[in-house]
Design a protein around this motif. Structure first.
Motif, short mmCIF file in Angstrom:
data_model
loop_
_atom_site.label_atom_id
_atom_site.label_comp_id
_atom_site.label_asym_id
_atom_site.label_seq_id
_atom_site.Cartn_x
_atom_site.Cartn_y
_atom_site.Cartn_z
N THR A 99 0.82 -1.21 0.00
CA THR A 99 0.00 0.00 0.00
C THR A 99 0.86 1.26 0.00
OG1 THR A 99 -1.73 -1.15 1.23
CG2 THR A 99 -1.84 1.25 1.22
N THR A 100 1.88 1.29 0.88
CA THR A 100 2.67 2.51 0.97
C THR A 100 3.65 2.66 -0.20
OG1 THR A 100 4.19 1.44 2.52
CG2 THR A 100 2.44 2.79 3.46
N ARG A 101 4.10 1.55 -0.79
CA ARG A 101 4.93 1.65 -2.01
C ARG A 101 4.08 2.22 -3.16
NH1 ARG A 101 9.93 -1.22 -2.08
NH2 ARG A 101 9.85 -1.44 -4.34
N HIS A 132 8.83 14.58 2.87
CA HIS A 132 9.64 13.83 3.84
C HIS A 132 9.09 12.41 3.93
CE1 HIS A 132 11.63 17.37 5.94
NE2 HIS A 132 10.79 17.93 5.08
N VAL A 133 10.00 11.41 3.91
CA VAL A 133 9.59 10.01 4.04
C VAL A 133 10.18 9.48 5.33
CG1 VAL A 133 9.63 7.71 2.99
CG2 VAL A 133 9.60 9.75 1.53
N VAL A 134 9.34 8.93 6.19
CA VAL A 134 9.81 8.40 7.48
C VAL A 134 9.41 6.95 7.65
CG1 VAL A 134 9.63 8.60 10.00
CG2 VAL A 134 9.79 10.67 8.61
N ILE A 135 10.42 6.12 7.97
CA ILE A 135 10.16 4.74 8.36
C ILE A 135 10.34 4.65 9.87
CG2 ILE A 135 11.05 2.37 8.28
CD1 ILE A 135 11.87 2.85 5.39
N VAL A 136 9.34 4.11 10.56
CA VAL A 136 9.45 3.91 12.01
C VAL A 136 9.91 2.47 12.23
CG1 VAL A 136 8.28 3.97 14.23
CG2 VAL A 136 7.64 5.61 12.45
N GLN A 188 14.67 0.24 1.47
CA GLN A 188 13.28 0.67 1.22
C GLN A 188 13.22 2.20 1.15
OE1 GLN A 188 10.66 -1.05 0.49
NE2 GLN A 188 10.62 -3.03 1.55
N LEU A 189 13.88 2.86 2.11
CA LEU A 189 13.87 4.32 2.15
C LEU A 189 14.55 4.90 0.91
CD1 LEU A 189 13.19 6.90 3.72
CD2 LEU A 189 15.41 6.70 4.87
N GLU A 190 15.68 4.31 0.53
CA GLU A 190 16.40 4.80 -0.66
C GLU A 190 15.56 4.65 -1.92
OE1 GLU A 190 20.10 2.70 -0.49
OE2 GLU A 190 20.92 4.01 1.10
N TRP A 191 14.81 3.54 -2.00
CA TRP A 191 13.92 3.35 -3.16
C TRP A 191 12.86 4.46 -3.19
CZ3 TRP A 191 8.62 2.83 -3.04
CH2 TRP A 191 8.01 2.59 -4.28
N ALA A 192 12.27 4.74 -2.03
CA ALA A 192 11.21 5.75 -1.97
C ALA A 192 11.75 7.13 -2.37
CB ALA A 192 10.62 5.81 -0.56
N LEU A 193 12.91 7.50 -1.83
CA LEU A 193 13.48 8.82 -2.13
C LEU A 193 13.87 8.92 -3.60
CD1 LEU A 193 15.66 9.35 1.08
CD2 LEU A 193 13.44 10.37 0.55
N LYS A 194 14.43 7.83 -4.14
CA LYS A 194 14.82 7.82 -5.56
C LYS A 194 13.59 7.97 -6.45
CE LYS A 194 17.38 4.88 -8.85
NZ LYS A 194 16.36 4.27 -9.72
N THR A 195 12.50 7.26 -6.11
CA THR A 195 11.27 7.34 -6.89
C THR A 195 10.72 8.77 -6.91
OG1 THR A 195 10.73 5.05 -6.31
CG2 THR A 195 8.92 6.41 -7.13
N LEU A 196 10.71 9.41 -5.76
CA LEU A 196 10.20 10.78 -5.66
C LEU A 196 11.11 11.77 -6.39
CD1 LEU A 196 9.13 10.60 -1.92
CD2 LEU A 196 7.56 11.03 -3.82
N ALA A 232 12.99 15.65 -1.96
CA ALA A 232 12.63 14.61 -0.98
C ALA A 232 13.77 14.34 -0.02
CB ALA A 232 12.25 13.32 -1.71
N GLU A 233 13.42 14.12 1.24
CA GLU A 233 14.38 13.69 2.24
C GLU A 233 13.71 12.66 3.14
OE1 GLU A 233 15.10 16.64 5.61
OE2 GLU A 233 14.58 17.99 3.94
N GLY A 234 14.53 11.86 3.83
CA GLY A 234 13.92 10.80 4.62
C GLY A 234 14.68 10.49 5.88
N ALA A 235 14.07 9.67 6.73
CA ALA A 235 14.68 9.28 8.00
C ALA A 235 14.12 7.94 8.44
CB ALA A 235 14.39 10.33 9.07
#
Length: 284
Positions: free
Chosen positions: A176-178, A196-200, A210-218, A225-228
């Motif tokens: 769902t989130t991907r 901003h993309v955050v994984i808890v 997973q985070l790198e994929w999300a940031l690359k896609t955006l 885009a930035e993430g944590a």
């Protein structure tokens, strides 16, 4: 009319926020905007046995009067709804929306939205309706039912509008989130708005990839885009991040496969939604 932004309004304090966020979304998506008002004529209680010791004729007369009152209430509710719809259309037009439309239906909100689902690209709805309890952290039961029933993105909004300037996506790597990341990457809704993309969770190799994929896609779609990755309890961690970064719109999957899923289907079902002071976009 398909692919429209639909805004559900009633007599609650949230209707102005619904109107303004719907106008913003309609223009960002270049999608038609339709305001929806549902008149729920459902009796709230079962008809009582009014016969008692009075004569049958008296009972029939009383029931006729009650039926007449119900009819008057229904007509009044419809007229009130028409006035609200007209005011919402005027407000949206003043905000720059071209030819906003309106629909008034009889029934329940959930049933009506289910029937109209194929026409909806995005549903905008208030945190609570006019009949809900007014406690600050209370969530309207209609909203909870809509979230469980509708398979369309839902934007739950507060009572006043603020143009979103920073968006937070709660990401867990689930399907769902991907899908949500891909949807946001392609959508014009957040064009020009930092994401901003955050994984808890723990700082693991899987979470990092997973985070790198999300940031690359955006980023490949042109988003800043930035993430944590943050360890901790989901709701508290996301809330803290939101406050630290000045986030003014939160994006979540309505159903996932990790701890985030429990926010919406477990015992802490609506924790994020209840406490949210900013709009929450729920993706299905």
């Amino acid at each position: 009319m398909t692919d429209q932004v639909m805004a559900a309004i009633d007599g609650s304090q949230f209707s102005e926020g619904v109107c303004d966020y719907a106008a913003w979304a309609s223009q960002a998506l270049a999608a038609p905007l339709t305001f929806l008002h549902v008149v729920d004529n459902h009796p709230q209680v079962a008809e009582a046995d009014l016969s008692g010791n009075i004569g049958l004729g008296s009972r029939e007369h009383l029931l006729e009067e009650l039926a007449s009152l119900d009819e008057q209430r229904a007509k009044l509710a419809q007229e009130q709804g028409r006035v609200m719809l007209a005011a919402a259309k005027t407000r949206a037009a003043e905000a720059g929306v071209s030819e906003p439309g309106s629909r008034q239906r009889n029934g329940t909100l959930v049933e009506t939205l289910s029937e109209l689902e194929n026409d909806i690209r995005l549903l905008v709805i208030g945190k609570r309706g006019e009949t809900a309890h007014q406690a600050v952290d209370h969530l309207g039961s209609n909203l909870e039912r809509v979230v469980r029933t509708l398979h369309r993105p839902i934007l739950m909004v507060p009572d006043s509008f603020e143009t979103p300037s920073k968006v937070l996506i709660a990401f867990d790597g689930s399907k769902t989130t991907r899908k949500g990341i891909e949807m946001i990457a392609k959508s014009p809704l957040f064009e020009g708005i930092p994401v901003h993309v955050v994984i808890v969770g723990a700082e693991t190799g899987d979470n990092r990839s997973q985070l790198e994929w999300a940031l690359k896609t955006l980023r490949e779609a042109g988003h800043e885009a930035e993430g944590a990755i943050r360890a901790g309890e989901v709701e508290e961690t996301l809330r803290n991040y939101k406050e630290e970064q000045g986030i003014d719109l939160l994006v979540m999957g309505a159903y996932g496969h990790s701890r985030i899923r429990h926010l919406l289907v477990g015992s802490t079902t609506t924790a994020m939604l209840r406490r949210a002071s900013v709009p929450v976009l729920l993706l299905r």
